[in-house]
Scaffold this motif. Sequence first.
Motif, PDB file in Angstrom:
ATOM      1  N   ASP A 342      -0.826   5.015   1.762  1.00 57.10           N
ATOM      2  CA  ASP A 342      -0.087   4.025   0.982  1.00 57.10           C
ATOM      3  C   ASP A 342       0.566   4.749  -0.190  1.00 57.10           C
ATOM      4  O   ASP A 342       0.353   5.942  -0.408  1.00 57.10           O
ATOM      5  CB  ASP A 342      -1.008   2.891   0.501  1.00 57.10           C
ATOM      6  N   ASP A 343       1.385   4.030  -0.964  1.00 61.35           N
ATOM      7  CA  ASP A 343       2.158   4.669  -2.028  1.00 61.35           C
ATOM      8  C   ASP A 343       1.290   5.241  -3.142  1.00 61.35           C
ATOM      9  O   ASP A 343       1.724   6.164  -3.848  1.00 61.35           O
ATOM     10  CB  ASP A 343       3.160   3.662  -2.618  1.00 61.35           C
ATOM     11  N   GLY A 371       7.851   5.981   2.478  1.00 59.30           N
ATOM     12  CA  GLY A 371       7.005   4.785   2.449  1.00 59.30           C
ATOM     13  C   GLY A 371       6.861   4.125   3.800  1.00 59.30           C
ATOM     14  O   GLY A 371       6.825   4.783   4.833  1.00 59.30           O
ATOM     15  N   GLY A 372       6.785   2.766   3.793  1.00 56.98           N
ATOM     16  CA  GLY A 372       6.637   1.999   5.020  1.00 56.98           C
ATOM     17  C   GLY A 372       5.206   1.563   5.260  1.00 56.98           C
ATOM     18  O   GLY A 372       4.276   1.976   4.559  1.00 56.98           O
ATOM     19  N   SER A 373       5.029   0.713   6.255  1.00 56.69           N
ATOM     20  CA  SER A 373       3.693   0.240   6.616  1.00 56.69           C
ATOM     21  C   SER A 373       2.882   1.382   7.214  1.00 56.69           C
ATOM     22  O   SER A 373       3.452   2.393   7.645  1.00 56.69           O
ATOM     23  CB  SER A 373       3.793  -0.899   7.630  1.00 56.69           C
ATOM     24  N   PHE A 374       1.564   1.208   7.264  1.00 52.47           N
ATOM     25  CA  PHE A 374       0.720   2.260   7.843  1.00 52.47           C
ATOM     26  C   PHE A 374       1.098   2.506   9.303  1.00 52.47           C
ATOM     27  O   PHE A 374       1.133   3.644   9.772  1.00 52.47           O
ATOM     28  CB  PHE A 374      -0.759   1.885   7.724  1.00 52.47           C
ATOM     29  N   LYS A 375       1.423   1.415  10.027  1.00 45.94           N
ATOM     30  CA  LYS A 375       1.790   1.546  11.439  1.00 45.94           C
ATOM     31  C   LYS A 375       3.061   2.395  11.588  1.00 45.94           C
ATOM     32  O   LYS A 375       3.124   3.287  12.444  1.00 45.94           O
ATOM     33  CB  LYS A 375       2.001   0.158  12.040  1.00 45.94           C
ATOM     34  N   SER A 376       4.063   2.126  10.745  1.00 39.08           N
ATOM     35  CA  SER A 376       5.309   2.892  10.849  1.00 39.08           C
ATOM     36  C   SER A 376       5.086   4.341  10.434  1.00 39.08           C
ATOM     37  O   SER A 376       5.707   5.258  10.990  1.00 39.08           O
ATOM     38  CB  SER A 376       6.403   2.249   9.988  1.00 39.08           C
ATOM     39  N   ARG A 377       4.187   4.563   9.461  1.00 41.26           N
ATOM     40  CA  ARG A 377       3.889   5.943   9.050  1.00 41.26           C
ATOM     41  C   ARG A 377       3.241   6.715  10.204  1.00 41.26           C
ATOM     42  O   ARG A 377       3.559   7.885  10.437  1.00 41.26           O
ATOM     43  CB  ARG A 377       2.961   5.937   7.834  1.00 41.26           C
TER      44      ARG A 377
END
Length: 431
Positions: A342-343, A371-377
């Motif tokens: 997370d950020d 950044g982005g959601s955990f899924k996108s990361r």
Amino acid sequence: MSKSAAKKIQAIRGMNDLLPSESPRWQFFEAKVRQLMHRYGFDEIRTPIVEQTALFARSIGEVTDIVEKEMYTFDDRNGDSLTLRPEGTASCVRAAMEHGLLHNQTQRLWYQGPMFRHERPQKGRYRQFHQVGVETYGFDGPDIDAEVILLSARLWQELGLLEHVTLELNSLGSTDARAAYRDKLVAYFEQHHDVLDDDSKRRLTSNPLRILDSKNPAMAEMLNGAPQLMDHLDEESRTHFEQLKAMLDAAGIDYVVNPRLVRGLDYYCRTVFEWTTTALGSQGTVCAGGRYDGLVEQLGGKPTPAVGFAMGIERLILLLETLDLIPEEALGGCDVYLLPMDDNATIVALTLAEKLRSELPTLRLQLHCGGGSFKSRMKKADKSNAPVAVLLGEDELAEQAVTLKFLRDDREQLRVSQAELTATLQNLVSH
């Protein structure tokens, strides 16, 4: 906005972008070349891509296809005629003469870079193409001919290509011997004028030796009966060629003597050679070279023996891909993807990434940004092709630790302290 203004601007036909997915293949090949040149004691030279047009007209020959049809030539604002270089040898000679590299000394030089010819683009042949070349100056014996051939053979061996290419050799003899042979050849072709195609009829007065290189099947029988240059060699060239063959025999290099092998450029003499392959269809030549003892003098310098070769990078990359000879580890990707979950973990991840790059200089590490959601990361981590993701989340920050997630193997996640991370990654990632 007008239609013309809105029209998409695209690359010039036959001049291609090298995309990130393709560049690792080139880097793999170029690294092999650079290492090999270093091991053989060759020094790199880099010349401009634009030269005075007279350089190529005088060196390549006014009546060759390259000068007549294929060069990108233009007048600059001063009215000088300039040309994008169609090959590397003339530029190399010009630079060596201009900077005094040929004065009572020998040189072993190599180069790589783009060349330009206005040809019909086809697979493996483009209008902007790239070559690796070697040029040697000041050596008149057959030993340097043998060494540049052995250098090329070692490159094929290290790329896994040696069994897929064939070395073809010929001798063009001295300038005088070739001139006498040329007269006999023209007389023969004139007797068979009705068999010659239009291209050969045009070459009959400009460059008759190139007719021998014709692939027109209708002319094959006539060409087989043509006088052979090998039968008209001067004694010195014949001895040079026999010594070269003996050296290649001693080194265990297989070759075929091809009496119809000629060069399209006017400056070649004595040894000429090509490495050919049957794996690419009609685009069979992957490296070509030979001796050009008269070129330095032709360009205004003192008589200087010279020998070299050039190979097309696009065609060799295509050959390596066709034969599946580029190792998977050379196809890009990174070793480690460092992922703040997370950020809140971004600053720690940023400083940790720099620490790892300092302590493990050969590590290919990509830091997640944006950044982005955990899924996108995690999707981006997977797309990186890294075998390992280093995760930094709330728990890891509290413990000054990281979690190692194995993206390519079915292994349990591993929690290690940040202090142990360098040693852990060094053991996990081999180079």
